[in-house]
Write a protein that holds these residues in place. Structure first.
Motif, PDB file in Angstrom:
ATOM      1  N   GLY A 190      -3.238  -1.714 -16.151  1.00 18.67           N
ATOM      2  CA  GLY A 190      -4.158  -0.759 -15.898  1.00 18.67           C
ATOM      3  C   GLY A 190      -3.664   0.692 -15.426  1.00 18.67           C
ATOM      4  N   THR A 191      -2.382   0.682 -14.697  1.00 20.47           N
ATOM      5  CA  THR A 191      -2.091   1.847 -14.172  1.00 20.47           C
ATOM      6  C   THR A 191      -0.730   2.507 -15.113  1.00 20.47           C
ATOM      7  N   TRP A 192       0.371   1.557 -15.371  1.00 21.67           N
ATOM      8  CA  TRP A 192       1.267   2.407 -15.781  1.00 21.67           C
ATOM      9  C   TRP A 192       1.475   2.080 -17.308  1.00 21.67           C
ATOM     10  N   ALA A 235       2.282   4.085  -3.289  1.00 16.24           N
ATOM     11  CA  ALA A 235       1.895   5.702  -3.327  1.00 16.24           C
ATOM     12  C   ALA A 235       3.095   6.338  -3.311  1.00 16.24           C
ATOM     13  N   LYS A 254     -17.650   1.316 -13.255  1.00 17.27           N
ATOM     14  CA  LYS A 254     -17.162   2.582 -12.919  1.00 17.27           C
ATOM     15  C   LYS A 254     -15.717   2.441 -13.448  1.00 17.27           C
ATOM     16  N   ALA A 299      -1.161   1.482 -19.291  1.00 17.03           N
ATOM     17  CA  ALA A 299      -2.274   2.720 -19.702  1.00 17.03           C
ATOM     18  C   ALA A 299      -1.604   4.011 -19.987  1.00 17.03           C
ATOM     19  N   ILE A 340       0.797  -1.372  -0.070  1.00 16.66           N
ATOM     20  CA  ILE A 340      -0.267  -0.156  -0.092  1.00 16.66           C
ATOM     21  C   ILE A 340       0.781   1.307   0.064  1.00 16.66           C
ATOM     22  N   ILE A 397     -18.640  -0.548  -8.888  1.00 16.29           N
ATOM     23  CA  ILE A 397     -17.737  -0.082  -9.002  1.00 16.29           C
ATOM     24  C   ILE A 397     -17.018  -0.778 -10.224  1.00 16.29           C
ATOM     25  N   ALA A 401     -12.037  -2.503  -1.581  1.00 14.78           N
ATOM     26  CA  ALA A 401     -11.762  -2.581  -0.304  1.00 14.78           C
ATOM     27  C   ALA A 401     -12.676  -1.638   0.561  1.00 14.78           C
ATOM     28  N   GLU A 415      -6.345  -1.208 -10.426  1.00 12.07           N
ATOM     29  CA  GLU A 415      -6.167  -0.470  -9.090  1.00 12.07           C
ATOM     30  C   GLU A 415      -7.314   0.408  -8.837  1.00 12.07           C
ATOM     31  N   GLY A 416      -8.032   0.963  -9.664  1.00 11.62           N
ATOM     32  CA  GLY A 416      -9.424   1.634  -9.265  1.00 11.62           C
ATOM     33  C   GLY A 416     -10.348   0.672  -8.605  1.00 11.62           C
ATOM     34  N   SER A 465      -9.004  -0.646  -5.199  1.00  8.47           N
ATOM     35  CA  SER A 465      -9.155   0.287  -4.055  1.00  8.47           C
ATOM     36  C   SER A 465     -10.738   0.388  -3.642  1.00  8.47           C
ATOM     37  N   ASP A 466     -11.664   0.683  -4.790  1.00 12.88           N
ATOM     38  CA  ASP A 466     -13.173   0.597  -4.633  1.00 12.88           C
ATOM     39  C   ASP A 466     -13.595  -0.599  -3.739  1.00 12.88           C
TER      40      ASP A 466
END
Lengths: 423, 372
Positions: free
Chosen positions: A105-107, A80, A417, A109, A76, A414, A392, A385-386, A389-390
């Motif tokens: 999905g994060t880097w 960040a 979304k 993209a 976690i 979610i 969680a 990641e979206g 996190s949602d």
């Protein structure tokens, strides 16, 4: 005069040595400077990373390796820190990331990773890794990371001697567990040890896999069945029943402390990934098979829910050549075999030397070749990641109100979304 | 005259750098955050070098307060409210109590003062970790009695799953109106003696509003389409204990300074008039400490809105029962990559802090203009 000559000869020899020694070293390996490795392997996984760094230093003595590890279970905090560094234009030379959608999905993209296909071809990795794995860590535009571990998520841990003492066996499915659990509680034993919140997500994926089956699990992530499907609601309901038999103080424990509860005999079982084997074997010095036992988590026999740690190459890495040498080591057989036995994971390579591994890892490697393979949610394979996190947050809502229908609806919202489910 | 204008120039040049820096790095960034909160930055390639950002108006805010999947935010807001109220009550009450005790000049007063003030010097991460161990269900405080042969205590300071004082978020509007009515009536009572006309006006409005909610409350629009209850989670008790422990020493120092500032003549006069020690504090000393109480409230309330590391250390980031909007903002921004929604949460926190601080600034400015 003689003495002067001798001095001069010594000085000349020393001078020659000074000039040639670095040249000779350079002939072996011309890499120099630094290499910054970013990971969240700071705790009990630390020794495994150290072993691989030591191997790297043997191969490339000119490079000084900076181990930039950030603590925190499941990464976690590290993620960040990584984001602020990447956005600030100061990426580490190579960073640890969960293979699959978490990276893509994060880097990927965002166009911030280098395509590593050339390295795969150069090192002959297209044959060394299973084709299914390469498919999962790549897109049609390239391959984005080099996997170093394969972990199994759906494992249930116990201490065989304790089970014998309490007169029970490891349950084959959750119904069996729900029968055993009240008996354990009567003896003052917590049936299932649970820890801080991400371990609830971890338990959920095992329970949901058992409740839905592997086909529905895959269909869910492809967006082919909605999250409001009765089968998904049923999975949440089963999860609620299982939660009744967990410890009250879960939120204040780390996953290691939950494993300790099983080791001490305060709890009977714990569902955790197989880094728990590394913890019990390497840190606590327990013998697999004798001091601790395992089985696939209830109802998931024959299915291998996997996750993989991998390293990638960010665009604009300061020491790209050193980083490529690191990635070559990470994907090599020697690197894999130095790392995995200590961490308690298995190698993603097909040609690994099984003699180096303990009994648990041998059995996991056997299952890896035999079982149906599905991806883990809690560890970044199936969702971006979206969504994670949602999810969680949804889990928090559920832990509070235990409303299965509402949790399923929230999951659907979610998923829409974050682009996983269709409307 | 020439001298005066030259001085002005000097002053202007001296102040310019800090004015520019504050304009950019404080107000500029506040403005940027507000702008981001009105966009949809956070979809798909949110972290790209050149991400696609569209203006969407107040959608993020509407979702936070009435959207189906943002229940976590609403729970955290309710938590923050309880944190603030209980931190204020606890730290101010305890601080005042200790200050009055120390004001009586017991032996070793200086040493005691240091001991009480010391928690302020600890970082939140350190004290949070210590308190987590102290309040852990399986250890710490709970096992103390076993050393004396008693049973273990069963307090679940940090892990209780019970919620008390529950209310339904669906009824947000009537609840807010009720609170407004109560505030109006109370402030009416407050200025009943000094300005009776204004008091009557306030109380009349409050009563009307209250009547309206009582009659038409059920027909007001609902915030959510389904029930969602929030309340005071007992798991936050541990965090409140730790925060009060950390800050009561600070309020004690504030009050002690105030008490020492009261002239000895007043105490002597009170004694001559036959006031007991209790009566002296009740009627003379404590009323004189009002400005200190106000500044303590301002400082503590914005601290309670910023709470982050203590909660992170004690119960972890993903703990809905003890969550806090500041923590959620961090997770939304840096874990879920939802920068726009993270910015919206930040703006909500900013406005809440402004709610405490702006009235304070206005009143102190007015006081200065009136010359006292």
């Amino acid at each position: 005069m003689n003495r002067f000559l001798a001095k001069a000869a010594v000085a000349a020899a020393a001078f020659c040595l000074m000039i040639t020694a670095p040249a000779m070293a350079a002939a072996q390996d011309k890499l120099g400077g630094t290499l910054e490795i970013f990971s969240w392997w700071a705790g009990d996984e630390g020794p495994a990373l150290e072993a691989m760094i030591k191997l790297y230093n043997k191969q490339h003595p000119g490079v000084s390796v900076e181990n930039a590890a950030v603590t925190g279970g499941s990464g976690i905090n590290a993620r960040a820190v990584l984001k602020t560094r990447m956005l600030g234009g100061n990426p580490p030379d190579s960073f640890q990331v969960h293979a699959g959608q978490e990276l893509i999905g994060t880097w990927v993209a965002s166009g911030r990773m280098e395509d590593l296909t050339f390295l795969y071809k150069q090192q002959g990795w297209m044959e060394a890794f299973p084709a299914d794995l390469i498919k999962l860590i790549g897109t049609e535009n390239g391959i984005w990371s080099v996997p170093v571990t394969v972990h199994r998520s759906n494992v249930m841990w116990f201490v065989p001697a304790n089970l014998k003492k309490w007169g029970i066996q490891a349950p084959a499915d959750w119904n069996e567990f729900l029968e055993i659990a009240p008996r354990l509680q009567e003896q003052g034993v917590v049936p299932l040890a649970l820890a801080t919140n991400w371990t609830a997500n971890h338990l959920w994926e095992s329970v949901a896999l058992a409740s839905m089956g592997a086909d529905r699990w895959d269909a869910l992530w492809r967006g082919e069945i909605p999250w409001t499907d009765p089968e998904v609601v049923k999975a949440w309901e089963l999860f609620g029943k299982v939660l009744q038999y967990t410890n009250d103080d879960a939120t204040s424990l780390s996953w290691q402390q939950a494993t300790d509860m099983v080791v001490d005999g305060r709890a009977a079982f714990n569902v955790m990934g197989d880094w728990a084997a590394g913890y019990m074997n390497t840190t606590l010095g327990m013998a697999p098979g004798k001091d601790f036992g395992w089985s696939a988590s209830p109802g998931t026999g024959g299915v291998f829910m996997f996750l993989s740690d991998s390293f990638g190459l960010p665009v604009g890495a300061a020491n790209r050549d050193n980083s490529l040498a690191w990635l070559a080591l990470v994907g090599s057989r020697s690197g894999s075999d130095a790392f995995n036995p200590l961490k308690g994971s298995i190698s993603p390579r097909l040609d690994t030397d099984l003699n180096l591994y303990n009994d648990y890892s041998k059995s996991a490697a056997g299952d890896w070749g035999r079982d149906r393979i599905v991806g883990s949610l809690a560890h970044g394979v199936t969702a971006n990641e979206g969504f994670m996190s949602d999810f969680a947050s949804v889990m928090e809502m559920y832990l509070k109100n235990r409303n299965a229908g509402q949790a399923a609806m929230a999951c659907h919202a979610i998923a829409v979304k974050n682009g996983i489910a269709r409307r | 005259m020439a001298d005066l204008s030259r001085d002005r120039w000097k002053a202007l040049i001296t102040l310019m750098p800090s004015v520019v820096l504050i304009a950019v790095f404080v107000y500029g960034f506040i403005g940027d955050t507000i702008y981001i909160s009105l966009t949809d930055w956070g979809r798909g390639a949110a972290l790209a070098l050149d991400p696609q950002i569209n203006y969407i108006g107040f959608e993020n805010y509407t979702e936070l307060f009435t959207g189906f999947i943002d229940g976590r935010f609403r729970q955290d807001m309710v938590n923050a409210m309880f944190y603030s109220v209980l931190l204020l009550a606890g730290a101010i009450g305890l601080g005042l109590f200790i200050a009055v005790l120390l004001d009586r000049k017991p032996a070793g007063e200086a040493v005691l003062r240091t001991i009480f003030l010391y928690p302020m010097a600890l970082s939140f991460i350190v004290s949070g970790t210590i308190w987590r161990w102290l309040l852990a269900p399986q250890g710490g405080v709970n096992v103390l009695p076993t050393y004396f042969g008693f049973d273990r205590l069963q307090f679940t300071w940090l892990t209780s799953k019970q919620t008390v004082l529950q209310f339904n978020w669906q009824n947000l509007l009537p609840l807010l109106l009720c609170i407004m009515a109560a505030v109006l009536v109370l402030s009416g009572f407050g200025c009943l003696r000094s300005r009776p006309r204004r008091a009557a006006w306030f109380m009349g409005c409050g009563a009307l509003l209250g009547l309206f909610v009582a009659v038409a409350g059920s027909s007001l629009p609902q915030a959510l389409f389904m029930e969602e209850t929030h309340g005071f989670n007992l798991a936050t008790t541990g965090i409140i204990i730790a925060t009060v422990w950390q800050y009561s020493g600070y309020t004690m120092a504030l009050y002690l300074a105030g008490l020492h500032g009261i002239s000895q003549d007043l105490a002597d006069a009170a004694q001559l008039d036959g006031a007991s020690q209790f009566a002296y504090y009740r009627h003379v000393a404590i009323p004189m400490l009002r400005p200190i109480t106000i500044s303590a409230i301002i400082i503590l309330s914005h601290i309670s809105l910023k709470m982050f590391d203590l909660i992170f250390a004690m119960t972890g980031p993903d703990n809905g029962a003890t969550g806090h909007p500041a923590l959620l903002m961090y997770l939304t921004t840096f874990r879920a990559n939802d920068f726009a929604k993270g910015a919206a949460i930040a703006v909500v926190l900013f406005l809440l802090a402004a709610m405490f601080i702006i009235p304070y600034l206005v009143s102190s400015y007015r006081r200065k203009r009136r010359g006292y």
